[in-house]
Motif scaffolding. Structure first.
Motif, PDB file in Angstrom:
ATOM      1  N   ASP A  24     -10.239  15.160  36.511  1.00  0.00           N
ATOM      2  CA  ASP A  24      -9.604  14.164  37.383  1.00  0.00           C
ATOM      3  C   ASP A  24      -8.517  13.364  36.647  1.00  0.00           C
ATOM      4  OD1 ASP A  24     -11.311  14.883  39.514  1.00  0.00           O
ATOM      5  OD2 ASP A  24     -12.877  13.560  38.734  1.00  0.00           O
ATOM      6  N   ASN A  25      -7.794  14.026  35.745  1.00  0.00           N
ATOM      7  CA  ASN A  25      -6.710  13.331  35.045  1.00  0.00           C
ATOM      8  C   ASN A  25      -5.589  12.976  36.016  1.00  0.00           C
ATOM      9  OD1 ASN A  25      -4.444  15.536  34.775  1.00  0.00           O
ATOM     10  ND2 ASN A  25      -6.341  16.571  34.261  1.00  0.00           N
ATOM     11  N   PRO A  26      -4.749  11.984  35.682  1.00  0.00           N
ATOM     12  CA  PRO A  26      -3.758  11.466  36.639  1.00  0.00           C
ATOM     13  C   PRO A  26      -2.760  12.497  37.145  1.00  0.00           C
ATOM     14  CG  PRO A  26      -4.008   9.960  34.796  1.00  0.00           C
ATOM     15  CD  PRO A  26      -4.769  11.188  34.436  1.00  0.00           C
ATOM     16  N   LEU A  27      -2.483  13.540  36.364  1.00  0.00           N
ATOM     17  CA  LEU A  27      -1.495  14.535  36.767  1.00  0.00           C
ATOM     18  C   LEU A  27      -2.106  15.718  37.498  1.00  0.00           C
ATOM     19  CD1 LEU A  27       0.697  14.568  33.522  1.00  0.00           C
ATOM     20  CD2 LEU A  27       1.144  13.373  35.678  1.00  0.00           C
ATOM     21  N   GLY A  28      -3.422  15.727  37.629  1.00  0.00           N
ATOM     22  CA  GLY A  28      -4.078  16.838  38.303  1.00  0.00           C
ATOM     23  C   GLY A  28      -4.060  18.128  37.502  1.00  0.00           C
ATOM     24  N   ASP A  29      -3.902  18.018  36.186  1.00  0.00           N
ATOM     25  CA  ASP A  29      -3.889  19.203  35.338  1.00  0.00           C
ATOM     26  C   ASP A  29      -5.306  19.742  35.137  1.00  0.00           C
ATOM     27  OD1 ASP A  29      -1.104  19.322  34.854  1.00  0.00           O
ATOM     28  OD2 ASP A  29      -1.261  17.696  33.399  1.00  0.00           O
ATOM     29  N   PRO A  30      -5.433  21.016  34.781  1.00  0.00           N
ATOM     30  CA  PRO A  30      -6.776  21.603  34.626  1.00  0.00           C
ATOM     31  C   PRO A  30      -7.602  20.885  33.559  1.00  0.00           C
ATOM     32  CG  PRO A  30      -5.087  23.314  34.668  1.00  0.00           C
ATOM     33  CD  PRO A  30      -4.368  22.009  34.564  1.00  0.00           C
ATOM     34  N   HIS A  31      -8.883  20.747  33.840  1.00  0.00           N
ATOM     35  CA  HIS A  31      -9.780  20.182  32.828  1.00  0.00           C
ATOM     36  C   HIS A  31     -10.485  21.275  32.032  1.00  0.00           C
ATOM     37  CE1 HIS A  31     -12.718  21.008  36.021  1.00  0.00           C
ATOM     38  NE2 HIS A  31     -13.644  20.956  35.081  1.00  0.00           N
ATOM     39  N   GLU A  32     -10.293  22.508  32.435  1.00  0.00           N
ATOM     40  CA  GLU A  32     -10.794  23.639  31.661  1.00  0.00           C
ATOM     41  C   GLU A  32      -9.620  24.198  30.863  1.00  0.00           C
ATOM     42  OE1 GLU A  32     -12.401  26.130  34.714  1.00  0.00           O
ATOM     43  OE2 GLU A  32     -14.376  25.174  34.564  1.00  0.00           O
ATOM     44  N   ARG A  33      -9.743  24.170  29.533  1.00  0.00           N
ATOM     45  CA  ARG A  33      -8.610  24.499  28.679  1.00  0.00           C
ATOM     46  C   ARG A  33      -8.932  25.664  27.744  1.00  0.00           C
ATOM     47  NH1 ARG A  33      -4.189  20.989  28.801  1.00  0.00           N
ATOM     48  NH2 ARG A  33      -4.390  19.866  30.762  1.00  0.00           N
ATOM     49  N   PRO A  34      -7.975  26.594  27.609  1.00  0.00           N
ATOM     50  CA  PRO A  34      -8.185  27.696  26.676  1.00  0.00           C
ATOM     51  C   PRO A  34      -8.168  27.193  25.238  1.00  0.00           C
ATOM     52  CG  PRO A  34      -5.952  27.741  27.525  1.00  0.00           C
ATOM     53  CD  PRO A  34      -6.672  26.670  28.290  1.00  0.00           C
ATOM     54  N   VAL A  35      -8.939  27.826  24.392  1.00  0.00           N
ATOM     55  CA  VAL A  35      -8.936  27.547  22.966  1.00  0.00           C
ATOM     56  C   VAL A  35      -9.046  28.876  22.235  1.00  0.00           C
ATOM     57  CG1 VAL A  35     -11.446  27.167  22.883  1.00  0.00           C
ATOM     58  CG2 VAL A  35      -9.988  26.205  21.091  1.00  0.00           C
ATOM     59  N   TYR A  36      -8.251  29.051  21.195  1.00  0.00           N
ATOM     60  CA  TYR A  36      -8.281  30.266  20.379  1.00  0.00           C
ATOM     61  C   TYR A  36      -8.793  29.885  18.996  1.00  0.00           C
ATOM     62  CZ  TYR A  36      -5.213  32.480  23.874  1.00  0.00           C
ATOM     63  OH  TYR A  36      -4.672  32.982  25.024  1.00  0.00           O
ATOM     64  N   VAL A  37      -9.797  30.594  18.527  1.00  0.00           N
ATOM     65  CA  VAL A  37     -10.403  30.311  17.227  1.00  0.00           C
ATOM     66  C   VAL A  37     -10.233  31.528  16.327  1.00  0.00           C
ATOM     67  CG1 VAL A  37     -12.507  29.659  16.004  1.00  0.00           C
ATOM     68  CG2 VAL A  37     -12.061  28.733  18.294  1.00  0.00           C
ATOM     69  N   TYR A  38      -9.532  31.334  15.228  1.00  0.00           N
ATOM     70  CA  TYR A  38      -9.331  32.395  14.242  1.00  0.00           C
ATOM     71  C   TYR A  38     -10.433  32.320  13.195  1.00  0.00           C
ATOM     72  CZ  TYR A  38      -7.494  34.814  10.152  1.00  0.00           C
ATOM     73  OH  TYR A  38      -7.354  35.646   9.055  1.00  0.00           O
ATOM     74  N   LEU A  39     -11.086  33.461  12.980  1.00  0.00           N
ATOM     75  CA  LEU A  39     -12.134  33.575  11.970  1.00  0.00           C
ATOM     76  C   LEU A  39     -11.604  34.445  10.841  1.00  0.00           C
ATOM     77  CD1 LEU A  39     -15.125  34.131  14.409  1.00  0.00           C
ATOM     78  CD2 LEU A  39     -14.328  31.974  13.385  1.00  0.00           C
ATOM     79  N   PRO A  40     -11.632  33.951   9.606  1.00  0.00           N
ATOM     80  CA  PRO A  40     -10.969  34.649   8.498  1.00  0.00           C
ATOM     81  C   PRO A  40     -11.727  35.896   8.068  1.00  0.00           C
ATOM     82  CG  PRO A  40     -12.189  32.786   7.663  1.00  0.00           C
ATOM     83  CD  PRO A  40     -12.283  32.711   9.166  1.00  0.00           C
ATOM     84  N   PRO A  41     -11.090  36.754   7.277  1.00  0.00           N
ATOM     85  CA  PRO A  41     -11.791  37.928   6.754  1.00  0.00           C
ATOM     86  C   PRO A  41     -13.065  37.525   6.023  1.00  0.00           C
ATOM     87  CG  PRO A  41      -9.444  38.016   6.227  1.00  0.00           C
ATOM     88  CD  PRO A  41      -9.700  36.659   6.799  1.00  0.00           C
ATOM     89  N   GLY A  42     -14.136  38.269   6.294  1.00  0.00           N
ATOM     90  CA  GLY A  42     -15.412  37.983   5.653  1.00  0.00           C
ATOM     91  C   GLY A  42     -16.323  37.062   6.431  1.00  0.00           C
ATOM     92  N   TYR A  43     -15.814  36.451   7.505  1.00  0.00           N
ATOM     93  CA  TYR A  43     -16.649  35.508   8.263  1.00  0.00           C
ATOM     94  C   TYR A  43     -17.922  36.170   8.771  1.00  0.00           C
ATOM     95  CZ  TYR A  43     -18.042  31.987  11.702  1.00  0.00           C
ATOM     96  OH  TYR A  43     -18.745  31.062  12.424  1.00  0.00           O
ATOM     97  N   ASP A  44     -17.814  37.387   9.262  1.00  0.00           N
ATOM     98  CA  ASP A  44     -18.979  38.067   9.841  1.00  0.00           C
ATOM     99  C   ASP A  44     -19.904  38.642   8.778  1.00  0.00           C
ATOM    100  OD1 ASP A  44     -18.147  37.622  12.532  1.00  0.00           O
ATOM    101  OD2 ASP A  44     -16.684  39.228  12.301  1.00  0.00           O
ATOM    102  N   ASP A  45     -19.446  38.732   7.542  1.00  0.00           N
ATOM    103  CA  ASP A  45     -20.233  39.360   6.487  1.00  0.00           C
ATOM    104  C   ASP A  45     -21.074  38.374   5.710  1.00  0.00           C
ATOM    105  OD1 ASP A  45     -18.982  41.769   7.191  1.00  0.00           O
ATOM    106  OD2 ASP A  45     -17.311  41.359   5.817  1.00  0.00           O
ATOM    107  N   GLU A  46     -20.605  37.146   5.596  1.00  0.00           N
ATOM    108  CA  GLU A  46     -21.319  36.138   4.795  1.00  0.00           C
ATOM    109  C   GLU A  46     -21.929  35.104   5.747  1.00  0.00           C
ATOM    110  OE1 GLU A  46     -19.170  34.989   1.077  1.00  0.00           O
ATOM    111  OE2 GLU A  46     -17.492  36.013   2.053  1.00  0.00           O
TER     112      GLU A  46
END
Length: 344
Positions: A24-46
């Motif tokens: 319900d922001n004053p401009l009527g803009d979406p309150h659901e917002r995309p976010v991109y998260v970068y996970l570095p090399p090795g994140y899934d291994d350690e």
């Protein structure tokens, strides 16, 4: 240089932040917002390892998917950032690409009754959302903010406002030294409003909403100044006070409201100065030929840090040959520098 994407050594996850603060922001803009998260090399291994985090925010008119736009002979920053970690020698970090778009083109990452609570959204919703889902080092000493232009502005003011969250920053040609970077536009905007819209900003807003944005040459300059005013001098009833009158001259009381958000002036205040002294690293740069004189703003902010007692060894200040655009190649430089600072 290939005109299509190349494989990443790390990986990027796409998700949605469901923001109650933007609902319900004053401009009527979406309150659901995309976010991109970068996970570095090795994140899934350690699986027991935790990582520092760099939050990446955009300039005016930026929205998060634009990070992946491809221009001739220039790789998008997410790929250049991946190269920083893939090459080795830089402590790995999680990168979070944040969306703060508004119908006016941006929020300046501030809370305003005319746009919405974008500062609180970043600090009180996005940061906890990331910490809850990823293996972060959830401490300001291991959390940085980086941006260019209006994003560089947000990178300067947000850690001053919330040193409990952010312990380092990088600002590339960030909005600063308001006395220099903004007022030269006011007479031109006042003249355009007079000649095309009877001096009434509401008539411009109604006109631009009725057609494709950009079909008049004056659209961008008019919406940009209005967007800044909505962030700096929005009123509790949702209206916006402009910092100049119909002659382009400053309106002192409204202009004073803008100046209280100038990073150069903020840095001189005790609480904000203390926050800056506590930063693990502050990167400041700008092109010497910046069209908005943000090289002068960068110089003034650097001097303000010295006056505030920030140790020079914690600051990187540089003016380089360039203008306001085409400086994406600078972002990986500050990223590496920040990661070296916030990893330990």
């Amino acid at each position: 240089m290939l005109p299509w994407s190349s494989p990443l050594a790390g990986r990027i996850e796409h998700d949605i932040v469901h923001s109650e603060l933007l609902r319900d922001n004053p401009l009527g803009d979406p309150h659901e917002r995309p976010v991109y998260v970068y996970l570095p090399p090795g994140y899934d291994d350690e699986q027991d390892r935790r990582y520092p985090v760099v939050y990446v925010i955009q300039g005016y008119t930026g929205h998060v998917t634009m990070w992946f736009n491809r221009k001739p002979f220039v790789r998008p920053f997410p790929e250049m950032a991946d190269d920083v970690f893939a090459a080795g020698g830089t402590p790995p970090a999680i990168l979070v690409y944040v969306d703060a778009w508004t119908a006016l083109g941006g929020s300046q990452f501030l809370d305003s009754p005319a746009t919405g609570r974008y500062h609180s959204y970043l600090c009180d919703e996005v940061v906890p959302w990331v910490d809850a889902r990823y293996r972060t080092l959830a401490d300001p000493a291991h959390r940085a903010l980086s941006g260019k232009s209006s994003g560089g502005y947000g990178a300067m003011v947000t850690p001053m406002l919330r040193p409990d969250l952010f312990g380092a920053l990088a600002t590339h040609a960030g909005d600063a030294l308001f006395d220099v970077c903004y007022p030269s536009d006011f007479p031109r905007v006042a003249r355009t409003l007079r000649d095309s819209y009877e001096g009434d900003y509401q008539k411009f807003l109604a006109d631009v909403a009725s057609r494709v944005h950009g079909t008049k040459d004056s659209d961008m300059s008019l919406i940009e100044i209005y967007g800044y005013a909505a962030a700096y001098s929005g009123n509790e009833d949702g209206t916006v006070s402009m910092p100049f009158d119909d002659t382009g001259a400053l309106v002192p009381d409204v202009w004073a409201r803008w100046l209280r958000w100038d990073p150069v002036r903020m840095a001189a205040q005790d609480g904000y100065a203390a926050a800056l002294r506590g930063m693990k690293g502050i990167w400041i740069d700008a092109g010497r030929g910046d069209e908005y004189y943000l090289d002068l703003g960068a110089t003034a902010f650097h001097r303000a840090l010295g006056a505030a007692g920030v140790r020079e060894e914690n600051v990187h200040f540089e003016l380089f040959d360039g203008r306001h655009g085409g400086i994406e190649y600078r972002y990986p430089l500050s990223l590496k520098w920040l990661c070296d600072r916030i990893a330990a």
